[in-house]
Design an enzyme around this catalytic site. Sequence first.
Site, PDB file in Angstrom:
ATOM      1  N   LEU A  34       0.828  -1.166  -0.026  1.00 36.64           N
ATOM      2  CA  LEU A  34      -0.103  -0.138  -0.158  1.00 36.64           C
ATOM      3  C   LEU A  34       0.826   1.378  -0.043  1.00 36.64           C
ATOM      4  CD1 LEU A  34      -2.837  -1.084   2.420  1.00 36.64           C
ATOM      5  CD2 LEU A  34      -2.701  -1.366  -0.076  1.00 36.64           C
ATOM      6  N   LYS A  85       7.602   2.421 -10.013  1.00 36.26           N
ATOM      7  CA  LYS A  85       7.428   2.569 -11.459  1.00 36.26           C
ATOM      8  C   LYS A  85       7.608   3.912 -12.029  1.00 36.26           C
ATOM      9  CE  LYS A  85       2.348   2.746 -11.081  1.00 36.26           C
ATOM     10  NZ  LYS A  85       2.133   4.124 -11.453  1.00 36.26           N
ATOM     11  N   SER A 125       8.109  -3.894 -19.103  1.00 38.62           N
ATOM     12  CA  SER A 125       7.805  -2.486 -19.612  1.00 38.62           C
ATOM     13  C   SER A 125       8.489  -2.158 -21.097  1.00 38.62           C
ATOM     14  CB  SER A 125       8.164  -1.479 -18.691  1.00 38.62           C
ATOM     15  OG  SER A 125       8.478   0.042 -19.054  1.00 38.62           O
ATOM     16  N   TYR A 149      14.544   2.925 -13.517  1.00 36.59           N
ATOM     17  CA  TYR A 149      13.339   2.240 -13.480  1.00 36.59           C
ATOM     18  C   TYR A 149      13.604   1.072 -14.644  1.00 36.59           C
ATOM     19  CZ  TYR A 149       8.753   0.640 -15.014  1.00 36.59           C
ATOM     20  OH  TYR A 149       7.519   0.129 -15.207  1.00 36.59           O
ATOM     21  N   LYS A 153      13.880  -3.372 -14.855  1.00 37.67           N
ATOM     22  CA  LYS A 153      13.037  -4.162 -15.608  1.00 37.67           C
ATOM     23  C   LYS A 153      13.884  -5.017 -16.391  1.00 37.67           C
ATOM     24  CE  LYS A 153       8.713  -2.913 -14.150  1.00 37.67           C
ATOM     25  NZ  LYS A 153       7.998  -3.937 -13.447  1.00 37.67           N
ATOM     26  N   ASN A 198       2.558  11.046 -11.093  1.00 33.91           N
ATOM     27  CA  ASN A 198       3.698  10.722 -12.020  1.00 33.91           C
ATOM     28  C   ASN A 198       3.269  10.480 -13.417  1.00 33.91           C
ATOM     29  OD1 ASN A 198       5.946  10.986 -10.361  1.00 33.91           O
ATOM     30  ND2 ASN A 198       5.074   9.137  -9.441  1.00 33.91           N
ATOM     31  N   LEU A 200       0.967  10.711 -17.072  1.00 35.09           N
ATOM     32  CA  LEU A 200       0.363  11.867 -17.525  1.00 35.09           C
ATOM     33  C   LEU A 200      -1.097  12.066 -17.414  1.00 35.09           C
ATOM     34  CD1 LEU A 200       0.774  14.320 -19.601  1.00 35.09           C
ATOM     35  CD2 LEU A 200       0.743  12.829 -21.516  1.00 35.09           C
ATOM     36  N   PRO A 293      14.800  14.138 -17.621  1.00 36.54           N
ATOM     37  CA  PRO A 293      15.959  13.008 -18.047  1.00 36.54           C
ATOM     38  C   PRO A 293      15.273  11.771 -18.118  1.00 36.54           C
ATOM     39  CG  PRO A 293      16.141  14.343 -15.768  1.00 36.54           C
ATOM     40  CD  PRO A 293      14.946  14.898 -16.622  1.00 36.54           C
ATOM     41  N   ASP A 295      13.743  10.697 -20.629  1.00 34.95           N
ATOM     42  CA  ASP A 295      12.523  10.377 -21.696  1.00 34.95           C
ATOM     43  C   ASP A 295      13.059  10.457 -23.114  1.00 34.95           C
ATOM     44  OD1 ASP A 295      10.484  10.518 -19.881  1.00 34.95           O
ATOM     45  OD2 ASP A 295       9.888  12.718 -20.160  1.00 34.95           O
TER      46      ASP A 295
END
Length: 336
Positions: A34, A85, A125, A149, A153, A198, A200, A293, A295
Site C-alpha cells: 500500500l 514505477k 515495460s 526504472y 525491468k 507521475n 500523464l 531526464p 525521456d
Amino acid sequence: MKKILITGGCGYIGSHTCIALLEAGYDVVVIDNLINSRKKSLEAIETVTGKSLTFYQGDIRDKELLENIFKQEQIEAVIHFAGLKAVGESVEIPLEYYQNNVAGTLTLLEVMRQYNCKKIIFSSSATVYGDPEINPIPEDAKLSVTNPYGRTKLMLENILRDLYHSDQTWKITLLRYFNPIGAHQSGLLGESPQDIPNNLLPYITQVAIGQLPYIRVFGQDYPTKDGTGVRDYIHVMDLATGHLAALEHLENQQSLEVYNLGTGQGYSVLELIQMMSEVVGHPIPYKVLERRPGDIATCFANATKAEQELGWKAQFDIKDMCRDSWRWQQNYPKGF
C-alpha cells in the site's frame, strides 16, 4: 479452481487485472504494501465483480510473509506487478528502485521455488527498448535502457531468463506493456496516485477537474509531429485481459515467452490533451517545460505476436481511454 497470487494487486494495473481474473473464475490472492496504492481498490473490485478475494498487507521483501502465503493458499501461479514505477523518481532515488524491484523479485522467486510454484507472469515495460531504433517496436528489437526504472525491468528479465535456462520446468511470460491509461467502465476503479501523479493522464484529469493548475508538458522540441513525446497508450482493461490471455496460455507454454501489449498506435502529449479536452468539454491549460531526464521521443508497439499466439488484441481506442478516465475522475475527484 486455480488460485493466483497477484503482487501489487491494489495498484492501478494489478487491481484491474484482479477484475479480469475474478470474472474469468479464478481465485485471487493479493499482496500489497500500500505504498503507492489504496486498500479501497479491493472494495471496488468486489463491488464490480460480486466476488471476494484474499488480501495480505505486506512487502514482497518479507520472506516470512511470502512463505506463510504460499503455505496457506496453495498458489498455482503468480502475476507479479509489485514494484516502484516512476521514471523521473528512479533517476532521483535509484537505490530504492533496485532494492524494491530487484531484491523484492529475488525474494519472491526464491519462495516460489521453495514451494514448487513455477509459473510467473512478469510485469515488464517498453522502457527496456530504451530509445528504440524502429517503431513500431517488435519483441526482438535491441534492448537498452535510459533510466534506473527501465534498468530494473531489464535486469529482472535477464534474471528470469537465467532462471528458466537453469530449470526449464519453469513457465515464464514477460509482458512488455506500453502506456496504460483509462479506468474500469463502471467508474468505480481507476488510477489513484497517493500524491501528485507521475503519469500523464491522471495529471491531465486532475487539471481538468481543478485539482491542479496546469499540465506540465516536458519538452516540445522532440523530432515528432508536434514536438512532444509520442507514446502507445493502452486501456488498462485491455492490459488486464492481456494478462488473463497470458495466464491461460501459460498452461501449455513450453518456453520463456515475451509479448508486447500495446495498440500499435502512437499519440503525442498534445494529441492526448486535445482528446481529453474534447471529452470534458473545455480546453485544459498546459505549460511547456524543459525535457525530463530519461525521456525519449517516440515509442509504440508491434503487438502482432500477442494477437497471433495469445489471441489478444486491444479493443479500446484513445477516446474510450479518455472517457473512462474522466468518468473515474468525476466520481472520485481526489482518488480513493
